[in-house]
Design an enzyme around this catalytic site. Structure first.
Site, PDB file in Angstrom:
ATOM      1  N   HIS A  19      -5.452   3.537  14.476  1.00 29.68           N
ATOM      2  CA  HIS A  19      -6.646   2.896  13.909  1.00 29.68           C
ATOM      3  C   HIS A  19      -7.872   3.420  14.654  1.00 29.68           C
ATOM      4  CE1 HIS A  19      -7.042   0.063  17.238  1.00 29.68           C
ATOM      5  NE2 HIS A  19      -5.864  -0.507  16.989  1.00 29.68           N
ATOM      6  N   HIS A  22      -7.952   3.532  18.518  1.00 25.98           N
ATOM      7  CA  HIS A  22      -7.239   4.645  19.157  1.00 25.98           C
ATOM      8  C   HIS A  22      -8.055   5.937  19.023  1.00 25.98           C
ATOM      9  CE1 HIS A  22      -3.810   2.060  17.516  1.00 25.98           C
ATOM     10  NE2 HIS A  22      -3.808   1.832  18.807  1.00 25.98           N
ATOM     11  N   CYS A 127       5.865 -10.519  27.428  1.00 24.26           N
ATOM     12  CA  CYS A 127       5.197 -10.414  26.123  1.00 24.26           C
ATOM     13  C   CYS A 127       5.565  -9.097  25.472  1.00 24.26           C
ATOM     14  CB  CYS A 127       3.674 -10.519  26.266  1.00 24.26           C
ATOM     15  SG  CYS A 127       2.824 -10.095  24.718  1.00 24.26           S
ATOM     16  N   CYS A 130       2.430  -6.763  24.669  1.00 24.01           N
ATOM     17  CA  CYS A 130       1.937  -5.962  25.810  1.00 24.01           C
ATOM     18  C   CYS A 130       3.045  -5.088  26.372  1.00 24.01           C
ATOM     19  CB  CYS A 130       1.470  -6.859  26.952  1.00 24.01           C
ATOM     20  SG  CYS A 130       0.165  -8.010  26.575  1.00 24.01           S
ATOM     21  N   CYS A 144       0.052 -15.388  24.667  1.00 25.01           N
ATOM     22  CA  CYS A 144      -0.603 -14.198  25.200  1.00 25.01           C
ATOM     23  C   CYS A 144      -1.924 -14.029  24.463  1.00 25.01           C
ATOM     24  CB  CYS A 144       0.263 -12.959  24.988  1.00 25.01           C
ATOM     25  SG  CYS A 144      -0.688 -11.436  25.229  1.00 25.01           S
ATOM     26  N   HIS A 147      -2.178 -10.881  22.198  1.00 26.04           N
ATOM     27  CA  HIS A 147      -1.305 -10.686  21.040  1.00 26.04           C
ATOM     28  C   HIS A 147      -1.024 -11.941  20.250  1.00 26.04           C
ATOM     29  CE1 HIS A 147      -0.687  -7.011  23.361  1.00 26.04           C
ATOM     30  NE2 HIS A 147      -0.634  -6.473  22.166  1.00 26.04           N
ATOM     31  N   LYS A 290     -11.463  -9.195  16.497  1.00 29.67           N
ATOM     32  CA  LYS A 290     -10.543  -8.325  17.223  1.00 29.67           C
ATOM     33  C   LYS A 290      -9.659  -7.511  16.258  1.00 29.67           C
ATOM     34  CE  LYS A 290      -7.029  -9.095  20.113  1.00 29.67           C
ATOM     35  NZ  LYS A 290      -6.137  -9.719  21.053  1.00 29.67           N
ATOM     36  N   LYS A 293      -3.085  -6.095  13.999  1.00 33.68           N
ATOM     37  CA  LYS A 293      -2.183  -5.819  12.907  1.00 33.68           C
ATOM     38  C   LYS A 293      -1.985  -7.071  12.059  1.00 33.68           C
ATOM     39  CE  LYS A 293       2.101  -3.505  12.024  1.00 33.68           C
ATOM     40  NZ  LYS A 293       3.293  -2.858  12.492  1.00 33.68           N
TER      41      LYS A 293
HETATM   42  N1  MSP Z   1       1.403   2.868  25.034  1.00 36.37           N
HETATM   43  C1  MSP Z   1       0.389   2.228  25.811  1.00 36.37           C
HETATM   44  C2  MSP Z   1      -0.296   3.196  26.737  1.00 36.37           C
HETATM   45  C3  MSP Z   1       0.606   3.934  27.678  1.00 36.37           C
HETATM   46  S1  MSP Z   1      -0.238   5.103  28.607  1.00 36.37           S
HETATM   47  C4  MSP Z   1       0.871   5.586  29.735  1.00 36.37           C
HETATM   48  C5  MSP Z   1      -0.626   1.594  24.882  1.00 36.37           C
HETATM   49  N2  MSP Z   1      -0.701   2.107  23.654  1.00 36.37           N
HETATM   50  S2  MSP Z   1      -1.649   1.582  22.478  1.00 36.37           S
HETATM   51  O1  MSP Z   1      -1.219   2.279  21.289  1.00 36.37           O
HETATM   52  O2  MSP Z   1      -1.642   0.164  22.418  1.00 36.37           O
HETATM   53  O3  MSP Z   1      -3.085   2.136  22.786  1.00 36.37           O
HETATM   54  C6  MSP Z   1      -3.941   1.445  23.603  1.00 36.37           C
HETATM   55  C7  MSP Z   1      -5.242   2.209  23.752  1.00 36.37           C
HETATM   56  O4  MSP Z   1      -5.878   2.414  22.481  1.00 36.37           O
HETATM   57  C8  MSP Z   1      -6.239   1.437  24.552  1.00 36.37           C
HETATM   58  O5  MSP Z   1      -6.023   1.538  25.934  1.00 36.37           O
HETATM   59  C9  MSP Z   1      -7.535   2.081  24.112  1.00 36.37           C
HETATM   60  O6  MSP Z   1      -7.630   3.329  24.754  1.00 36.37           O
HETATM   61  C10 MSP Z   1      -7.286   2.305  22.623  1.00 36.37           C
HETATM   62  N3  MSP Z   1      -7.746   1.170  21.838  1.00 36.37           N
HETATM   63  C11 MSP Z   1      -6.977   0.347  21.078  1.00 36.37           C
HETATM   64  N4  MSP Z   1      -7.763  -0.561  20.461  1.00 36.37           N
HETATM   65  C12 MSP Z   1      -9.049  -0.367  20.822  1.00 36.37           C
HETATM   66  C13 MSP Z   1     -10.252  -1.025  20.540  1.00 36.37           C
HETATM   67  N5  MSP Z   1     -10.319  -2.052  19.728  1.00 36.37           N
HETATM   68  N6  MSP Z   1     -11.379  -0.575  21.152  1.00 36.37           N
HETATM   69  C14 MSP Z   1     -11.355   0.492  22.027  1.00 36.37           C
HETATM   70  N7  MSP Z   1     -10.229   1.109  22.331  1.00 36.37           N
HETATM   71  C15 MSP Z   1      -9.056   0.744  21.716  1.00 36.37           C
HETATM   72  O7  MSP Z   1      -1.311   0.699  25.304  1.00 36.37           O
END
Ligand code: MSP
Length: 474
Positions: A19, A22, A127, A130, A144, A147, A290, A293
Site C-alpha cells: 500500500h 510501504h 500479538c 506485530c 494491541c 492491530h 489509520k 486491512k
Molecule cells: N516485516 C517487517 C519488517 C522487517 S524488517 C527486518 C514489517 N513489515 S511491514 O510490511 O509491516 O512494513 C512495515 C513498514 O512499512 C513500516 O516500518 C514503514 O516503513 C512502512 N509503512 C507501513 N505503513 C505506513 C504508514 N502508514 N506510513 C508510513 N510508513 C508506513 O514491519
C-alpha cells in the site's frame, strides 16, 4: 575507486499487496540511493520480503493456496510493484531463499557460541499482527493498539537471546554515535526504551510448520523478527558486512526498536559491526484514518501511479510529509499539489522555456548566463545538498520550487518572446537544466524528460519542446 554505500528498506510482510505506506519508505530509500549514486557512490540498495511469519500461513490459508506457492506469488507481486514504481533497488531478498537461511544459521551459531542463547519457558502475550511479544502495559484495554486485536496467551519452552546483557553496551554505543538514529527525537525514544531495562528475548516458537528451523532442534522455528533482521547481512554476505555494514537502514517508526536496539545487540553478540545509521520515517493516515486491512482503506500506489505518474506520487509524499513526522494522505491533497506544483509549476515553466529555446535554437553558450541566475542556481544547489543529506526532503524540494518561481518571475520580467535576447533565453534554459539535475533523485522520470529536450552538439545547444510533463487533470 567509488566508495560503497549500502542502504536498505524494511523487508515487507507478504500477507497483502503493497500500500501507499510501504511505497513511502521505499520511495524515500530510492531517493537517497539515487542521490548517493549521483554523487559517485557505488550503491547497494536492498529491499525484499519477510516471508516466514505466521501471517503468511494465515493469508495463504484464506486463499486456499499452498504456502510456498502463495509466497512465491506474493514475492513476485511485491517485486513487480517496485519495478512499476521505478525503484532502483539492486537486490531483492526473500527470507525463504537459501542465502538467507544459510546466513541465519551462521549468525545463530555465532550468537550461541558467545553464550547468548539459552532455553527457557516463555509465558506471556503474543500479538500476531506485530509478530511480537507484548507487555500488559503495551495494550489498550487488553488489545494491541496497532492491530486492534487481542494478543494470545502463550506458554511454551523457547530459546532465548540474552538481550539484557546488552543494555549497557548499547547505551555506550549510543553515547559514542550521536547520529545513530535520525530524527533525533526518535533516538531519545529508543534510548529511553533501553534505559528502562531490556528483557531477554524469546527467539523461537514451538510447533510451527512454517519458518526457519532452529539449528539442531527441528521442533522449534526461529522467531520471525530474529531472523528477518538478519536479511540485511544475508543480502551481501557475512564477509561483505564485516567489511562494510549498512550505511542506512530506512524504517518506519513502528519498527524502530527492532532496528535500533535488538538488531545492534544481535550484531554485537555475533561479533559483527553495527549499521551506521537508522533513519525512521513517521506514519501517515489516509484521510485522517489509520491505514488498515480491516478498515479496507488501503490505497494502492499502482492505481495512483496510473493516474498521476510515479513521479507525482513521489513528489507528493516527499514534499507533503516532513521526514520523521506523521502526516496524512488524501487524494484531494495529491491532486492539489499535482495541479499547483507540477502541472502549473514545473510543467508550465518547463514548457515555456523549452518553447523559447526551441525557437531560438541552436543556442550559443558564449552568450553566457545572467549572473543573477547563476547565483540562484548555486544557492539552490547548496541548500539541496544540505537538506537532502539531512533527510529534509520537503525543504530540499521547496528550494528547487523556489528556483522555479524565480525563473517564472524572470521570464515575465524579461519578456524574451519580445526582445529575443539570446542571453536571457540561454540563461533560462540553463536554469531549467539545473532544475532537472536537482530533481534527478526525486522525480527521476521527469528529470530525464527535461534533459532529453536539451542537447549539446559540438559547441551549441539544441532545445526541443518535448512532451507535456504533467497533463492537466480534468
Ligand atoms: N516485516 C517487517 C519488517 C522487517 S524488517 C527486518 C514489517 N513489515 S511491514 O510490511 O509491516 O512494513 C512495515 C513498514 O512499512 C513500516 O516500518 C514503514 O516503513 C512502512 N509503512 C507501513 N505503513 C505506513 C504508514 N502508514 N506510513 C508510513 N510508513 C508506513 O514491519
Amino acid at each position: 575507486m567509488a566508495s560503497r554505500f549500502y542502504l536498505t528498506t524494511p523487508i515487507y510482510y507478504i500477507n497483502d499487496v503493497p500500500h501507499v505506506g510501504h511505497a513511502y519508505t521505499t520511495f524515500v530509500a530510492d531517493t537517497f540511493a539515487r542521490w548517493k549514486r549521483s554523487r559517485g557512490n557505488e550503491v547497494v540498495f536492498a529491499t525484499g520480503t519477510d516471508e516466514n511469519a505466521q501471517k503468511t500461513v494465515d493469508a495463504a490459508a484464506k486463499t486456499g493456496e499452498d504456502v510456498q506457492r502463495y509466497t512465491d506469488r506474493m514475492a513476485e507481486t511485491w517485486q513487480k510493484t517496485w519495478q512499476k514504481l521505478g525503484i532502483s533497488n539492486t537486490d531483492f531478498i526473500r527470507t525463504t531463499e537459501q542465502r538467507h537461511i544459510k546466513t541465519v544459521h551462521e549468525l545463530w551459531r555465532r550468537i550461541a557460541e558467545r553464550g547468548d542463547i539459552y532455553k527457557g519457558r516463555y509465558e506471556g502475550l503474543y500479538c500476531r499482527g506485530c509478530e511480537a511479544f507484548k507487555k500488559e502495559s503495551d495494550l489498550l484495554e487488553g488489545f494491541c493498539p496497532d492491530h486492534n486485536m487481542q494478543p494470545e496467551r502463550v506458554s511454551e519452552e523457547n530459546y532465548f537471546f540474552r538481550l539484557s546483557k546488552y543494555q549497557i553496551p548499547l547505551l555506550d554505543f549510543y553515547d559514542g554515535h550521536p547520529n545513530f538514529v535520525v530524527p533525533e527525537k526518535r533516538f531519545h525514544e529508543v534510548r529511553r526504551f533501553v534505559e528502562e531495562g531490556l528483557e531477554d528475548l524469546s527467539i523461537s516458537r514451538a510447533a510451527r510448520e512454517w519458518g526457519i528451523p532452529v539449528p539442531g532442534d527441528d521442533s522449534q522455528r526461529i522467531y520471525v523478527w530474529f531472523e528477518a533482521l538478519m536479511n540485511y547481512v544475508s543480502a551481501i554476505g557475512v564477509d561483505a558486512w564485516r567489511e562494510h555494514p549498512a550505511d542506512v537502514h530506512m524504517v518506519g517508526k513502528d519498527i524502530l526498536r527492532f532496528h535500533a536496539a535488538i538488531w545492534p545487540a544481535m550484531l554485537m553478540s555475533a561479533g559483527l559491526p553495527l549499521p551506521r545509521q537508522i533513519a525512521a520515517n513517521g506514519f501517515f493516515t489516509i484521510e485522517g484514518v489509520k491505514i488498515s486491512k480491516s478498515l479496507g482503506n488501503m490505497v494502492d500506489p499502482l492505481v495512483l501511479t496510473e493516474k498521476y505518474g510515479a513521479d507525482a506520487l513521489r513528489y507528493f509524499l516527499l514534499r507533503e510529509i516532513p521526514f520523521g513526522e506523521d502526516g496524512d494522505f488524501s487524494e484531494r491533497k495529491l491532486e492539489e499539489r499535482y495541479t499547483a506544483d507540477l502541472a502549473n509549476g514545473l510543467g508550465n515553466f518547463s514548457a515555456r522555456v523549452l518553447a523559447l529555446g526551441e525557437r531560438a535554437s541552436p543556442l550559443d553558450p558564449k552568450t553566457g548566463v545572467d549572473s543573477v541566475i547563476e547565483l540562484r542556481i548555486r544557492e539552490t544547489r547548496h541548500i539541496l545538498e544540505e537538506k537532502t543529506l539531512g533527510y529534509r526532503f520537503n525543504e530540499a524540494l521547496a528550494a528547487v520550487w523556489e528556483l522555479i518561481s524565480f525563473g517564472d518571475a524572470y521570464v515575465n520580467e524579461k519578456k524574451p518572446w519580445e526582445t529575443n535576447n539570446m542571453r536571457t533565453i540561454f540563461s533560462l534554459v540553463a536554469l531549467l537544466d539545473n532544475v532537472a539535475a536537482s530533481i534527478a533523485s526525486f522525480l527521476p522520470a521527469t528529470s530525464e524528460k527535461i534533459t532529453g529536450s536539451i542537447r549539446w552538439t559540438d559547441h551549441t545547444m539544441v532545445v526541443s519542446k518535448g512532451e507535456t510533463l504533467f497533463p492537466r487533470m480534468d
